[in-house]
Enzyme design. Structure first.
Site: not given
Ligand SMILES: *[C@@H]1O[C@H](CO)[C@@H](O)[C@H](O)[C@H]1NC(C)=O
Ligand SMILES: *[C@@H]1O[C@H](CO)[C@@H](O)[C@H](O)[C@H]1NC(C)=O
Length: 472
Positions: A159, A183, A268
């Site tokens: 992230s 991600d 995610h």
């Protein structure tokens, strides 16, 4: 329904906090001044993958020996993302344990920037610049003081952590070996220039998994555009199987609330679990295939492995650096092991009477030397007489070499006119199948020259009549 509320709150907080406020990097530091470094670097061990018990401290050479840093092994640096709770999420020890399982002699360092990661999203997003700078200084210190080559360093960022890794990679004196973006965050970064996000220049090799890119580009949790040398979009990249709310409730009922954070950001976080899978299931890596679009992939048009068109997902990826970003696709299961087996089917529907039907459901059963996979549903948007259709199907089990297949054309509903009326029928003589994982082409033939596929009736049966390898 509690999980749904948690999910909505978490995403809401995230999305509300748009748009950006970037905090600039404060005055440049002298080469050897480490006082500005706020991030902490914990060297975990195979015995204790959970706690940060020993820290490597830039400027303190002895700290490496104290923590039993292995100078002759490679180093993984795990960089977490934004956090609501201010604590590590449950995936951190899982990834650390998987890295040690695969590379027992390696150094797995967890970068702790929790204090900067728990602000409003845009504030924490701005902090990736500071964290990246910390990490770069740390890597430079390892090179200068410990004589440890950056070429032995693999950064794994999730992230926001993916962008922190990218910024770190752009600031080190020598390039790090690899950055894996799990991600990478989308908000504030989708339209950002390469220097302030992860990009291919940040390491010798940059691979990216995109697992939660649903929605318009400015709203997507994960970044949509390709930003590495190889960008893989599992299941199209928008959303992952097993991540709907119903599934979440089922898992909570089964396993309790222990891993609830994993469910909240299910798609995610799937990027991390796909990578963990690649570390643990080393004998059977999932294969991803280069394709211009998700739509073309779903038609089965991209199962080629020629000229590096396919690659392994995760740890054992081939470091292919093409000029253009390459987008790759694959399907996965909803749980570990995620690997599936991809097939392209090509069928010509012939007939003397002209028929066109939309949204037709078929079921395919494959029988092979190792196993069988029955009743795989396929919906074709249109079927028409004397046209050829190509589509993708996949099996969760390895059926081995294909021997036989069945094709069934489902009726629209239980009470169908076809029970009383003659139902539409196509004649099929051959079905062409291409297997992604084995790169083999097989042709199936009808046993009696041609088989009739009648809607709502018994399946048509085909047997292997010809096969050849694609890569001779
Ligand atoms: C350090 O790693 C090497 C392999 O890279 C291994 O042979 C050696 O045993 C390790 N040293 C220690 C003290 O674990
Ligand atoms: C489909 O093609 C066959 C062979 O070319 C032909 O005999 C048949 O009439 C065609 N069917 C339709 C509906 O046009």
């Amino acid at each position: 329904m509690k999980s749904k509320a948690v999910l909505l709150v978490a995403l809401g907080v995230w999305l509300q906090s748009l748009p950006a406020s970037h905090r600039g990097v404060t005055a440049a530091q002298g080469g050897k001044d480490f006082r500005n470094i706020e991030s902490k670097f914990a060297l975990r061990t195979p015995e204790d993958t959970v706690e940060d018990t020993c820290h490597l401290i830039p400027g303190v050479t002895e700290s490496a020996a104290n923590c039993h840093f292995n100078y002759s092994s490679k180093t993984f640096m795990v960089i977490h993302g934004w956090t609501v709770t201010g604590m590590y999420e449950s995936w951190v020890p899982k990834l650390v344990a998987a890295l040690y399982k695969r590379e027992p002699d390696s150094n797995v360092i967890v970068v702790d920037w929790l204090s900067r990661a728990q602000h409003h999203y845009p504030v924490s997003a701005g902090h990736t610049k500071l964290v990246g700078k910390d990490v770069a200084q740390f890597i430079n210190w390892m090179e200068d003081e410990l004589n440890y080559p950056p070429n032995n360093v693999h950064l794994l960022g999730y992230s926001l952590g993916a962008h922190a890794a990218g910024i770190a990679g752009s600031l080190t004196n020598k390039k790090v070996n690899r950055i894996t973006g799990l991600d990478p965050a989308g908000p504030n970064f989708e339209y950002a220039e390469a220097p302030s996000r992860l990009s291919p220049d940040d390491a010798d090799f940059v691979d990216v998994l995109h697992t939660f890119t649903r929605g318009s580009p400015d709203r997507s949790i994960g970044i949509q555009k390709p930003i590495g040398h190889v960008d893989i979009y599992p299941n199209g990249g928008a959303f992952q199987p097993g991540c709907n709310i119903g599934e979440a409730i089922r898992v909570i009922a089964e396993k309790g609330l222990a891993d609830v954070d994993q469910l909240v950001k299910c798609s995610h976080e799937r990027s991390i679990h796909l990578f963990i899978d690649s570390l643990l299931n080393e004998a059977n890596p999932s294969k991803a295939y280069r394709c211009n679009s998700k739509e073309a992939f779903d038609k089965g048009l991209c199962l080629s492995c020629r000229k590096n068109r396919c690659n392994n997902l995760g740890y054992e990826i081939n470091k292919v650096r093409t000029k253009r970003n390459s987008k790759m696709y694959l399907k996965t299961r909803s749980q570990m092991p995620y690997k599936v087996f991809h097939y392209q089917m090509k069928i010509h529907f012939s007939g003397t009477e002209s028929t066109t039907k939309t949204n037709q459901v078929f079921e395919i059963s494959l029988y092979g030397t190792l196993a069988e996979s029955e009743n795989i549903p396929v919906t074709l948007p249109e079927v028409s007489t004397n046209k050829t259709y190509s589509f993708l199907i996949y099996t969760e089990v390895d059926v081995g070499e294909l021997l036989m297949m069945k094709l069934k054309w489902n009726s629209d509903s239980y009470f169908s006119w076809s029970r009383w009326w003659s139902s539409p029928t196509f004649a099929i003589d051959k079905i062409r199948v291409k297997a992604g994982e084995t790169q083999k082409k097989v042709i199936f033939c009808s046993r009696n020259k041609v088989s009739y596929l009648e809607k709502g009736k018994a399946p048509a049966v085909f047997v292997k009549c010809y096969d050849r390898s694609l890569n001779r």
